[in-house]
Write a protein that holds these residues in place. Structure first.
Motif, short mmCIF file in Angstrom:
data_model
loop_
_atom_site.label_atom_id
_atom_site.label_comp_id
_atom_site.label_asym_id
_atom_site.label_seq_id
_atom_site.Cartn_x
_atom_site.Cartn_y
_atom_site.Cartn_z
N GLN A 224 29.44 52.39 14.34
CA GLN A 224 30.76 51.91 14.77
C GLN A 224 31.35 52.79 15.84
O GLN A 224 31.94 52.31 16.81
CB GLN A 224 31.70 51.86 13.57
CG GLN A 224 31.35 50.78 12.59
CD GLN A 224 32.55 50.34 11.78
OE1 GLN A 224 33.68 50.63 12.15
NE2 GLN A 224 32.31 49.63 10.71
N ILE A 225 31.19 54.10 15.66
CA ILE A 225 31.78 55.01 16.64
C ILE A 225 31.14 54.79 18.00
O ILE A 225 31.83 54.66 19.02
CB ILE A 225 31.63 56.48 16.18
CG1 ILE A 225 32.46 56.71 14.93
CG2 ILE A 225 32.04 57.44 17.28
CD1 ILE A 225 32.28 58.06 14.31
N GLY A 226 29.80 54.70 17.99
CA GLY A 226 29.11 54.51 19.27
C GLY A 226 29.50 53.20 19.93
O GLY A 226 29.84 53.15 21.12
N VAL A 227 29.49 52.12 19.17
CA VAL A 227 29.78 50.81 19.74
C VAL A 227 31.24 50.74 20.15
O VAL A 227 31.58 50.18 21.19
CB VAL A 227 29.43 49.70 18.73
CG1 VAL A 227 29.85 48.36 19.26
CG2 VAL A 227 27.95 49.71 18.48
N PHE A 228 32.11 51.34 19.33
CA PHE A 228 33.51 51.32 19.70
C PHE A 228 33.72 52.04 21.02
O PHE A 228 34.48 51.58 21.89
CB PHE A 228 34.36 51.97 18.61
CG PHE A 228 35.84 51.91 18.90
CD1 PHE A 228 36.56 50.79 18.56
CD2 PHE A 228 36.49 52.94 19.55
CE1 PHE A 228 37.90 50.70 18.83
CE2 PHE A 228 37.83 52.86 19.84
CZ PHE A 228 38.54 51.74 19.48
N LEU A 283 35.52 47.03 14.50
CA LEU A 283 34.94 48.36 14.32
C LEU A 283 36.01 49.33 13.82
O LEU A 283 36.33 50.31 14.50
CB LEU A 283 34.37 48.84 15.66
CG LEU A 283 33.34 47.90 16.29
CD1 LEU A 283 33.22 48.16 17.77
CD2 LEU A 283 32.00 48.06 15.60
N PRO A 284 36.57 49.07 12.65
CA PRO A 284 37.70 49.89 12.22
C PRO A 284 37.36 51.36 12.06
O PRO A 284 38.18 52.22 12.40
CB PRO A 284 38.10 49.26 10.88
CG PRO A 284 36.94 48.47 10.45
CD PRO A 284 36.23 48.04 11.68
N LEU A 285 36.14 51.66 11.60
CA LEU A 285 35.81 53.07 11.41
C LEU A 285 35.69 53.78 12.75
O LEU A 285 36.10 54.92 12.90
CB LEU A 285 34.51 53.21 10.62
CG LEU A 285 34.59 52.74 9.18
CD1 LEU A 285 33.26 52.92 8.49
CD2 LEU A 285 35.67 53.50 8.44
N GLY A 286 35.11 53.06 13.71
CA GLY A 286 35.01 53.65 15.05
C GLY A 286 36.39 53.88 15.62
O GLY A 286 36.68 54.93 16.19
N ALA A 287 37.27 52.89 15.46
CA ALA A 287 38.62 53.03 15.98
C ALA A 287 39.32 54.20 15.31
O ALA A 287 39.99 55.00 15.95
CB ALA A 287 39.41 51.74 15.74
#
Lengths: 510, 654, 108
Positions: A224-228, A283-287
């Motif tokens: 998620q972090i990467g995609v976010f 992507l809530p975790l990435g956000a």
């Protein structure tokens, strides 16, 4: 009313048909403006009708209601399979976030067409491209399928490239290519993000809702972090955020006035829309991990953009940089992850769309009537063009967040949410309120007040023309109405903002 | 009746709409002045009714007030309503009386302006309307909205003669400087909003509201809200915009920059009393800012030569008094449950509004007659302009504090309150000394101004004449009010008892002072005579220096007095400091940022583009055009790929 | 019946010869001829696999599509030669040479 009518598709088709007719006018090119106006006006009226029918708190009896099951609840929902093997569908619908932007799009397109009424250079192509642009932006704001979303996203680039490159100022080639390549690279980041989500979700569907649902279990935190980050870059360049903003002033300075209006009024909103529709909810975790990055970039954009405005010598470039500063508020509102902040951010997009359109139109008027936009060469124009000066003043005042005009509610609410999330760091972005007043009023003083300039020939400078005045007056009226009654719009945005916040709270798997 | 008070701002607003949008032919008398007077008079009449109700002891209960919902987001809802108590009534009196008289006066004063009068009247009407809105607001957001809007009107009206560069510059300056204050105001109310969840006065000033905020946050919030007052009421260090604001028409100076808008800061401070008394630190800040401003502005007024600037500095100084009175009064409320400081400051507010409007309008009459602001070019006007001269003398005596004119009562009350606060903190004693010195200076500079303008010989070539009736009648009305308004202390239950009503909840135990007690207190207090003597001394010194022949004023040009004189004329260089800060440091910084943006950030972007193009340029040399070379490369490529897939990949384990 | 490996080796040699010719010869006509040789190597493969189809996949029945493809390929090769020779004629007319080293306008 509107039960079972594919109203959104009809609205999107209107400018498309208009564009085809306009391109095909052949030697009757001088009628292009009438055709363009007619079709964009129809789209505007229909979209106003949609806004009228739109239900604030929908239930299953609302027209075309679609329950997102935790994801956004749509109205006027349409769904058709396009490429079944890849799970690509044509889905359109509206919710509280997209509705204001949807109406803003039809509105600004129509007004831009009116504003460019006396375009002499290749009118067929000019008005046709404007309509194509409208199609693209409408598609971006309504579609709920990543693939189609990306197609529309790219469709928008092309007419804007030509508008800058053909009808632009002296340095148009550089600006057009810079605009195109810069935003295109950002689009690639977005494409990578979309593809990553599609394959990781494994739902054989590009539908936003399907991917979100699969993503709850399939998207691990690091993923998620990467995609976010990729999606945020893709959207953020459009926004634009510091330090990826330098395409904007160049594009604006060279673009024709209507192009600037659409660029600042609509294209920038696509970035803000993408962040709140795609990046944060899916992507809530990435956000969550990158929340601070978003906030820092937002505050940097607000303050840095405002500082740059102060140094500008070209009126239009000043307005362009002010867009960076004001779109920073959008990002800041989102980054707070509060209902208030998200609502205010979306409202700020709408507000900025209206206000910046007025400002760019007035820059166009100044350019058109005085032949230059360099602030030092202007001066004392109030005497020659009192109506124009009044409108410019109102535009500046609206932009600097004067209460009673539309931006104030948004900015104030962003500040409130900022304080709720980060406490006294509030004092940083709030500084921009004074800087903004500073650069606008200083520019006003130098261009409109004081003794009449001697640097340019002002003998045939006359007041604003009707086709320039009408759109500006309409916009100013809306600015005042939504400034006094912001609830008219907030009530639509609010439920969608609640959804965003709920989505952020959901466990994101992994 | 009171629930219809929201109609008060509607009258001038309708007038504004009419004047702004009507076709030119239908504007009527004086290009819209008729509509203006009608709007102002309508508001005046309704205000009078409201004030009458309040005097008879009725206040508006919050649940009766009509409400308009501005925003609801989640659990935050912002609704607008009206709030009427004694303090509101006081401000209504000020705005309605001065507003109406100024509009009437404008008919004469703006007579030769031609078609631009339409803009003038429209803006004045907008101002009066939003000023009423500010006064009637029942929560901080509503107040802030109107707060900004009066700032806008001030901006527009200071820049009324925008073709003068100085006016355009002053307008901008006023707006930006007050906006710095507004930012603090905004930050303050945002802090309150977080802890209390609403900004309605009724909740906020309640026990529950004030207790919901932690003590240190309360100090911060109240100090920040007071920051708004610093900007709007031109307190040190944000006071320099007000003298510059004199670039606007004199009527504007009288209405906005003396009587109403600049009072908004004092009004805000008074309105926030239930919050301020929670935080002695903030009260101390209020008092110190007020005292310092009073003295500093008075010194600047000593050497000013522009008649309007003298009045502007005097306004700042008197506003400082009010703020000082409020700060000291807060201590009295905390320590002794004594409302004297509060009542004194608000009393000074209304008195000052009247006599300062009078003074400004007199100055306007003089300027209208001879066409200059510079007192060095005036002189001897008493013979030509009797009414103006006498009314201005009344105003000057009132501000100097001679009994029985209004300034005497209220200024004395303020100083007495500060003196009493000295019992609780020695700082107030110091502030009292500053106040008393200010009182002396006030008497001196006001009479310096009067003597330079009206006494002696004519010092330049002009043809003076008395102003028309539309101008002199408002002057006479205001002069009568300035003579009489001080006696409000003794009418009925007395002004003090009346004003106590608005901070009733903060006082433990009611101790009504009858008007007689107040009078006895004033005339038995030796401090009264100290300030009286100082005021008379100030007048006599001014008479010696500026009216009696035989005094050589050139001593002020040399040596140490010369240095002081120049410092005063340059306003202690504060203005210059701000200019330098804005144009050199801040603008310079923005130029650096611009260069950084252009060469570093955009340089990186263009650098990447150049890198791409350049690499491409190098790489294309590989395209020799020899088809056989291409074909060989294809073969080599295929072989390499085959080797990779057949041997390397299996070896790697795929 | 001889083993299919022999056919494959034969066609590989043929292909290699053709490729060598394409890469080294200067005369465009010869290059064209070498391309034909490579094509025919592919045809040999097609025919060979086709005739060994039943041996290689017992139980699937006969299938002549490989031979049909070879016929197609021959026809297309003929058309291709016609086009190629026409181009070469045009090239010769313009540059007075058909030396592939000299014809290098296809570059930066």
């Amino acid at each position: 009313m509107l039960e079972g009518v594919p109203i959104i598709s009809i609205i999107i088709l209107m400018p498309l048909i208009g564009a085809l007719i306009t391109f095909g006018l052949g030697r009757y090119g001088r009628y292009a403006r009438y055709v363009a106006l007619a079709f964009s006006l129809v789209a505007l009226v229909l979209s106003a009708l949609v806004a009228f029918v739109f239900v604030v708190e929908p239930d299953s009896s609302s027209p075309g209601y679609h329950d997102g099951g935790g994801f956004f609840d749509y109205q006027f929902y349409e769904e058709h399979t396009w490429i079944e093997a890849l799970g690509i569908r044509y889905i359109v619908g509206l919710d509280g976030i997209s509705l204001p932007l949807f109406v803003l799009t039809t509105l600004l397109s129509t007004l831009s067409i009116v504003f460019s009424w006396d375009t002499k250079l290749r009118p067929k192509e000019y008005f046709g491209l404007m309509l194509v642009l409208e199609v693209g932006v409408l598609g971006v704001f309504t579609t709920l399928d990543y693939f189609v979303f990306y197609v529309f996203w790219e469709v928008v680039l092309i007419p804007m490239y030509f508008m800058i490159g053909v009808w632009g100022g002296p340095n148009k080639d550089y600006a057009a290519i810079k605009f195109f390549i810069y935003t295109h690279i950002a689009s690639l980041a977005l494409l990578i993000a979309i593809m990553a989500m599609y394959f990781q979700a494994g739902a054989n569907s590009f539908g936003m809702e399907d991917i979100w649902r699969a993503g709850q279990t399939e998207f691990a935190r690091m993923f998620q972090i990467g995609v976010f980050a990729a999606a945020f870059f893709g959207f953020g360049v459009k926004l634009p955020m510091v330090p990826f903003h330098t395409w904007l002033p160049d594009a604006h300075v060279e673009a024709p006035t209507a192009g600037s209006v659409l660029l600042a009024g609509l294209l920038l909103k696509m970035g803000g829309y993408g962040i709140i529709r795609v990046a944060i909810p899916t992507l809530p975790l990435g956000a969550d991990a990158l929340q601070l990055v978003m906030a820092v970039i937002a505050i940097a954009s607000i303050l840095y953009g405002a500082m740059l405005c102060l140094a500008q010598k070209d009126l239009k470039k000043l307005v362009a940089y002010s867009s960076i500063s004001h779109m920073g508020f959008v990002l800041l509102g989102y980054a707070t992850f509060t209902q208030l902040g998200v609502t205010a951010g979306v409202f700020q997009m709408f507000a900025h769309g209206l206000v910046t359109a007025v400002l760019f139109m007035m820059c166009g008027v100044v350019q058109h009537h005085c032949g230059t936009r360099i602030i030092q060469s202007l001066g004392g124009l109030s005497k020659k063009m009192p109506s124009a000066a009044t409108m410019l003043t109102i535009g500046f005042l609206a932009s600097l967040g004067l209460p009673g005009l539309v931006s104030f509610a948004a900015e104030f609410m962003v500040f409130v949410s900022m304080y709720e999330t980060w406490g006294l760091w509030l004092l940083l972005p709030i500084l921009s309120v004074a800087i903004t007043a500073g650069y606008y009023l200083w520019a006003l003083q130098r261009s409109m007040f004081g003794p009449l300039t001697k640097e340019i020939d002002t003998s045939d400078v006359h007041d604003i023309d009707w086709f320039e005045g009408v759109p500006v007056v309409v916009l100013i009226a809306l600015i005042a109405i939504f400034g006094v009654f912001p609830l008219l719009l907030f009530q639509y945005i609010d439920p969608a903002a609640v959804t965003v916040i709920n989505l952020l709270g959901l466990p994101g798997g992994g | 009746m009171l629930e219809y008070a929201w109609l008060i701002p509607v009258f001038p607003f309708i007038a504004f709409i009419l004047i702004a949008l009507l076709p030119k032919r239908t504007l009527g008398w004086e290009d819209g002045c008729g509509y203006g007077i009608a709007g102002a008079a309508g508001a005046f009449a309704l205000s009078a009714l409201v004030v009458w109700e309040v005097i008879n002891g009725r206040t508006l209960l919050p649940e009766d007030a009509p409400r308009f919902t501005w925003l609801i987001i989640g659990d935050i809802s912002v609704t607008f309503g009206i709030w009427i108590d004694e303090l509101t009534a006081l401000m209504l009196v000020v705005v309605s009386v001065v507003g109406t008289l100024v509009v009437i006066y404008s008919a004469g004063y703006m007579h030769q302006e031609g078609v631009t009068r339409r803009r003038y009247y429209a803006e004045i009407m907008l101002f009066i309307s939003v000023m009423y809105g500010l006064v009637l607001a029942d929560n901080y957001i509503e107040m802030f909205i109107f707060w900004e809007l009066v700032g806008l009107c001030s901006y527009l009206l200071i820049g009324f003669w925008y073709e003068r560069p100085s006016a355009a510059s002053a307008a901008k300056r006023a707006f930006i400087v007050t906006r710095v204050g507004d930012i603090m105001f905004m930050a303050g109310i945002i802090i309150l909003l977080k802890y209390v969840g609403t900004l309605d006065f009724v909740t906020l000033f309640d026990e529950g509201g004030t207790q919901a905020v932690p003590a240190d946050m309360m100090t911060l919030a109240t100090a920040l809200i007071f920051g708004g007052a610093i900007g709007k009421s031109a307190q040190f260090p944000l006071h320099e915009w007000l003298p510059d604001a004199m670039e606007g028409p004199t009527t504007v100076s009288a209405l906005i920059h003396a009587a109403t808008m600049v009072k908004a800061g004092v009004y805000l401070t008074a309105r926030s009393y239930p919050l301020l008394v929670q935080s002695p630190e903030s009260l101390m800040l209020v008092a110190v800012i007020g005292g310092v401003t009073a003295l500093l502005a008075a010194t600047c007024a000593l050497a000013a030569n522009d008649i309007k600037r003298v009045l502007a500095y005097s306004t700042i100084s008197q506003l400082g008094y009010m703020i000082l009175g409020l700060g000291a009064g807060g201590y009295l409320v905390i320590e002794a449950s004594n409302p004297n400081g509060y009542t004194a400051a608000t009393f000074h507010l209304i008195n000052h509004a009247i006599f300062k409007a009078l003074l400004f309008l007199c100055a306007g009459s003089v300027i209208h007659s001879i066409g200059t602001n510079d007192m060095r070019l005036m002189g001897g006007l008493h013979k030509k302009m009797r009414i103006t001269s006498i009314t201005m003398l009344i105003g000057a005596l009132a501000i100097a504090g001679l009994p029985p004119l209004s300034g005497f009562w209220s200024k004395d009350e303020v100083l007495a309150a500060v003196w009493h606060a000295g019992e609780f903190d020695w700082t107030f004693t110091l502030l009292w000394v500053m106040g008393i010195v200010t009182a002396f200076m006030t008497a001196f500079y006001m009479f310096r101004m009067w003597f330079m303008t009206f006494a002696g010989e004519q010092r330049s070539d002009f043809h003076a004449h008395e102003s028309p009736k539309t101008m002199t009648v408002p002057l006479m009305i205001l002069a009568a009010l300035a003579m009489g308004s001080g006696f409000a202390l003794f009418i009925g239950d007395g002004f003090k008892t009346f004003m106590e009503g608005s901070i009733h909840g903060l006082l433990q135990g009611v101790h009504h002072e009858s008007p007689m007690d107040v009078a006895v207190e004033i005339f038995t207090d030796p401090l009264t005579y100290v300030s009286l003597v100082l005021a008379i001394a100030g007048i006599l010194v001014a008479y010696r220096l500026y009216c009696m022949p035989g005094f050589d004023r050139s001593v002020f040009a040399k040596g140490f007095p010369g240095k002081v004189q120049r410092a005063l004329e340059n306003r202690w260089y504060i203005s210059q400091f701000y200019d330098d800060f804005a144009y050199k440091i801040w603008y310079g910084f923005s130029l650096v940022a611009d260069a950084f943006d252009r060469y570093v950030i955009d340089g990186v972007v263009n650098g990447f583009a150049y890198l791409g193009a350049n690499t491409g340029g190098k790489m294309r040399k590989a395209q020799t055009g020899n088809v056989q070379r291409y074909a060989s490369l294809i073969v080599v490529g295929i072989i390499a790929l085959l080797v990779f897939m057949l041997y390397v990949l299996p070896w790697g384990g795929w | 019946m001889i083993n299919i490996e022999y056919w494959l080796i034969f066609s590989s040699l043929l292909f290699a010869i053709g490729a060598y010719g394409v890469l080294t010869r200067k005369n465009a006509i010869v290059v064209l001829m070498c391309i034909e040789i490579m094509l025919n190597a592919a045809n040999v493969n097609l025919v060979a696999f086709s005739s060994y189809y039943t041996t290689l996949h017992p139980g699937l029945g006969a299938d002549a599509s490989g031979q049909v493809f070879a016929l197609f390929s021959i026809a297309i090769a003929a058309a291709e030669v016609a086009v190629g020779l026409a181009i070469l004629l045009e090239v010769y007319r313009r540059y007075q040479t058909i030396d592939v080293d000299k014809i290098n306008i296809l570059r930066w």
